[in-house]
Design a protein around this motif. Structure first.
Motif, PDB file in Angstrom:
ATOM      1  N   ARG A 281       0.813  -1.216   0.000  1.00 26.71           N
ATOM      2  CA  ARG A 281       0.000   0.000   0.000  1.00 26.71           C
ATOM      3  C   ARG A 281       0.847   1.266   0.000  1.00 26.71           C
ATOM      4  NH1 ARG A 281      -4.609  -1.594   4.415  1.00 26.71           N
ATOM      5  NH2 ARG A 281      -5.731  -3.012   3.056  1.00 26.71           N
ATOM      6  N   ASN A 282       1.876   1.287   0.828  1.00 30.18           N
ATOM      7  CA  ASN A 282       2.743   2.460   0.955  1.00 30.18           C
ATOM      8  C   ASN A 282       4.161   2.010   1.237  1.00 30.18           C
ATOM      9  OD1 ASN A 282      -0.037   3.352   2.396  1.00 30.18           O
ATOM     10  ND2 ASN A 282       0.803   5.024   1.209  1.00 30.18           N
TER      11      ASN A 282
ATOM     12  N   TYR B 121      10.505   0.962   4.811  1.00 24.77           N
ATOM     13  CA  TYR B 121       9.362   0.604   5.644  1.00 24.77           C
ATOM     14  C   TYR B 121       8.188   0.432   4.699  1.00 24.77           C
ATOM     15  CZ  TYR B 121      11.807   1.771   9.950  1.00 24.77           C
ATOM     16  OH  TYR B 121      12.682   1.791  11.000  1.00 24.77           O
TER      17      TYR B 121
ATOM     18  N   ARG C 212       4.052  -0.748   4.091  1.00 25.89           N
ATOM     19  CA  ARG C 212       2.706  -0.973   4.644  1.00 25.89           C
ATOM     20  C   ARG C 212       1.998  -1.873   3.649  1.00 25.89           C
ATOM     21  NH1 ARG C 212      -2.289   2.335   4.700  1.00 25.89           N
ATOM     22  NH2 ARG C 212      -3.554   1.385   6.299  1.00 25.89           N
TER      23      ARG C 212
ATOM     24  N   SER D 276      -1.011  -4.855   2.529  1.00 29.00           N
ATOM     25  CA  SER D 276      -2.441  -5.093   2.725  1.00 29.00           C
ATOM     26  C   SER D 276      -2.713  -6.197   3.753  1.00 29.00           C
ATOM     27  CB  SER D 276      -3.104  -5.448   1.390  1.00 29.00           C
ATOM     28  OG  SER D 276      -2.549  -6.637   0.851  1.00 29.00           O
TER      29      SER D 276
ATOM     30  N   ARG E 162      -0.826  -6.709   6.503  1.00 22.89           N
ATOM     31  CA  ARG E 162      -0.337  -6.300   7.821  1.00 22.89           C
ATOM     32  C   ARG E 162      -0.836  -4.885   8.080  1.00 22.89           C
ATOM     33  NH1 ARG E 162       4.329  -9.437   9.269  1.00 22.89           N
ATOM     34  NH2 ARG E 162       4.250  -8.387  11.265  1.00 22.89           N
ATOM     35  N   ARG E 163      -0.887  -4.482   9.324  1.00 21.38           N
ATOM     36  CA  ARG E 163      -1.539  -3.225   9.658  1.00 21.38           C
ATOM     37  C   ARG E 163      -0.642  -1.987   9.557  1.00 21.38           C
ATOM     38  NH1 ARG E 163      -5.403  -1.845  14.712  1.00 21.38           N
ATOM     39  NH2 ARG E 163      -5.456   0.361  14.286  1.00 21.38           N
ATOM     40  N   ASP E 164       0.561  -2.057  10.081  1.00 20.79           N
ATOM     41  CA  ASP E 164       1.410  -0.881  10.205  1.00 20.79           C
ATOM     42  C   ASP E 164       2.549  -0.870   9.184  1.00 20.79           C
ATOM     43  OD1 ASP E 164       0.020   0.081  12.483  1.00 20.79           O
ATOM     44  OD2 ASP E 164       1.129  -1.320  13.767  1.00 20.79           O
ATOM     45  N   PHE E 165       3.277   0.251   9.156  1.00 14.79           N
ATOM     46  CA  PHE E 165       4.528   0.302   8.422  1.00 14.79           C
ATOM     47  C   PHE E 165       5.514  -0.602   9.147  1.00 14.79           C
ATOM     48  CE2 PHE E 165       3.000   4.263   6.566  1.00 14.79           C
ATOM     49  CZ  PHE E 165       3.546   4.201   5.284  1.00 14.79           C
TER      50      PHE E 165
ATOM     51  N   TYR F 170       3.958   9.650  10.416  1.00 15.51           N
ATOM     52  CA  TYR F 170       3.676   8.215  10.369  1.00 15.51           C
ATOM     53  C   TYR F 170       3.663   7.708  11.807  1.00 15.51           C
ATOM     54  CZ  TYR F 170       5.091   9.125   5.588  1.00 15.51           C
ATOM     55  OH  TYR F 170       5.202   9.656   4.331  1.00 15.51           O
TER      56      TYR F 170
ATOM     57  N   LEU G  92       5.108   4.296  12.783  1.00 12.94           N
ATOM     58  CA  LEU G  92       6.549   4.299  12.542  1.00 12.94           C
ATOM     59  C   LEU G  92       7.259   5.129  13.597  1.00 12.94           C
ATOM     60  CD1 LEU G  92       8.979   3.574  10.801  1.00 12.94           C
ATOM     61  CD2 LEU G  92       8.452   5.547   9.388  1.00 12.94           C
TER      62      LEU G  92
END
Length: 111
Positions: free
Chosen positions: A21-22, A39, A41, A43, A45-48, A95, A98
């Motif tokens: 995603r990012n 780092y 992000r 789909s 997993r939730r976090d960076f 973030y 992060l």
């Protein structure tokens, strides 16, 4: 539980329909050299989370930013913006997850 994302996990999840995603990159200097840590992000997993070495032993850093971007763009199929921050940049506070991770482990030092 893993503290980051490993290439094998990423490749498998992408084959199963997941996506990145990012992405952002944090750059630190070590003497006269620089290292880049991505780092991601994802789909699934939730976090960076940082890109990690095999068996989640440590952060997977790159001295060559082109190689890292090739991995992200070509191998992982990410076509979005990839901001690059210097370690300790106040903008990283945007973030939240992060920033919490960096606060817990300590910021990447700038020499």
């Amino acid at each position: 539980m893993a503290t980051g994302l490993q290439e094998g996990e990423i490749r498998q999840a992408l084959q199963e329909g997941g996506r990145i995603r990012n992405v952002l990159v944090v750059t630190k200097s070590i003497g006269r050299a620089v290292e880049h840590l991505a780092y991601l992000r994802a789909s699934w997993r939730r976090d960076f989370l940082p890109l990690r070495t095999w068996n989640d032993r440590g952060d997977r850093t790159y001295r060559d930013l082109d190689r890292l971007l090739t991995l992200i763009r070509v191998e992982f199929g990410f076509a979005g913006c990839v901001p690059v921050y210097l370690a300790g940049d106040p903008e990283l506070a945007r973030y939240k997850a992060l920033a919490q991770d960096l606060a817990a482990t300590g910021p990447l030092p700038l020499d």
